[in-house]
Design an enzyme around this catalytic site. Structure first.
Site, PDB file in Angstrom:
ATOM      1  N   CYS A 153       0.818  -1.216   0.000  1.00 12.51           N
ATOM      2  CA  CYS A 153       0.000   0.000   0.000  1.00 12.51           C
ATOM      3  C   CYS A 153       0.855   1.271   0.000  1.00 12.51           C
ATOM      4  O   CYS A 153       0.333   2.349  -0.279  1.00 12.51           O
ATOM      5  CB  CYS A 153      -0.921   0.017   1.217  1.00 12.51           C
ATOM      6  SG  CYS A 153      -2.171  -1.277   1.179  1.00 12.51           S
ATOM      7  N   SER A 174      -2.801   3.661  -1.432  1.00 12.44           N
ATOM      8  CA  SER A 174      -4.115   3.280  -0.926  1.00 12.44           C
ATOM      9  C   SER A 174      -3.998   3.049   0.573  1.00 12.44           C
ATOM     10  O   SER A 174      -3.051   2.418   1.024  1.00 12.44           O
ATOM     11  CB  SER A 174      -4.583   1.989  -1.617  1.00 12.44           C
ATOM     12  OG  SER A 174      -5.826   1.564  -1.116  1.00 12.44           O
ATOM     13  N   TYR A 216     -13.903   0.813   4.401  1.00 14.38           N
ATOM     14  CA  TYR A 216     -14.761  -0.193   3.786  1.00 14.38           C
ATOM     15  C   TYR A 216     -16.182  -0.002   4.309  1.00 14.38           C
ATOM     16  O   TYR A 216     -16.399   0.465   5.425  1.00 14.38           O
ATOM     17  CB  TYR A 216     -14.237  -1.603   4.080  1.00 14.38           C
ATOM     18  CG  TYR A 216     -13.007  -1.925   3.268  1.00 14.38           C
ATOM     19  CD1 TYR A 216     -13.119  -2.334   1.946  1.00 14.38           C
ATOM     20  CD2 TYR A 216     -11.731  -1.793   3.814  1.00 14.38           C
ATOM     21  CE1 TYR A 216     -12.003  -2.604   1.186  1.00 14.38           C
ATOM     22  CE2 TYR A 216     -10.604  -2.070   3.056  1.00 14.38           C
ATOM     23  CZ  TYR A 216     -10.747  -2.478   1.747  1.00 14.38           C
ATOM     24  OH  TYR A 216      -9.629  -2.722   0.984  1.00 14.38           O
TER      25      TYR A 216
END
Length: 220
Positions: A153, A174, A216
């Site tokens: 990431c 990310s 999420y």
């Protein structure tokens, strides 16, 4: 309002303060993106990176796990088995990311030890405190074919000595706020502390940039 027009706060005393602020901002201003709500090109400074404990009660962050992950990074061993030995079990997320050899690309200690990156950075800073080249590369698009199971990431980490303090910048492609930021900031802040100690310098600020900072949908 267009997401690029939203003015975000960009300085925080601690990682927990940043976490709580961006948790609210993502829920309020984030856009739907690939099963998440996301903000783009978010950069901010943590003034006191040595205070790296996430105290938010809802998050219920596990410092014992973060410390075990740090010890795993220090080992430089990409095998998730080693994390299991340090922590007592292997979290499911690492099992999903491991290849057929039980190894991952996202053990950042494994990455910064490759080609002696970390030692080279420390030596560079010792020889030339004004260097602009003290950077560690983690994600590498030239070897993306190796990322079938696990894509790091983080792009890179850079260190700079300013006014006799060690400053650090982390750049991420990310960053999941709930899991990724809470644990990653602990690891990178620990790295900053370790490098500062090797250089006999106090710790400066920690700048964190995420191209995509998200939650999420099950954490919203």
């Amino acid at each position: 309002m267009n997401i690029i027009d939203i003015i975000m706060r960009n300085t925080f005393e601690t990682a927990n303060e940043a976490y709580e602020y961006f948790h609210n901002e993502i829920i309020t201003n984030g856009v739907e993106f690939a099963g998440t709500k996301a903000l783009f090109n978010i950069g901010f400074t943590i003034e006191n990176p040595t205070n790296k404990v996430i105290t938010n009660k809802e998050r219920n962050w596990n410092e014992e796990y973060a410390a075990a992950e740090w010890a795993w990074y220090l080992s430089g061993d990409p095998r998730i088995k080693t994390l299991g030995e340090l922590y007592g079990k292997i979290p499911a997320i690492w099992k999903r990311m491991a290849d057929s050899n039980g190894e991952v690309n996202s053990n950042y200690g494994y990455q910064w030890r490759r080609n002696d990156q970390l030692e080279n950075v420390i030596n560079m800073l010792k020889k030339n405190p004004d260097t602009r080249q003290a950077a560690i590369s983690i994600y590498d698009g030239k070897t993306i074919h190796q990322y079938a199971h696990d894509t790091p990431c983080t792009y890179a980490v850079q260190f700079t000595i300013v006014q006799s303090k060690l400053y650090m910048s982390v750049y991420m492609r990310s960053n999941d706020l709930w899991y990724g930021f809470c644990n990653d900031q602990y690891q990178f802040a620990s790295l900053q502390e370790m490098v500062a100690e090797r250089l006999n310098l106090p710790v400066g600020t920690y700048y964190h940039h995420a191209h995509n900072l998200h939650l999420y949908n099950d954490k919203i």
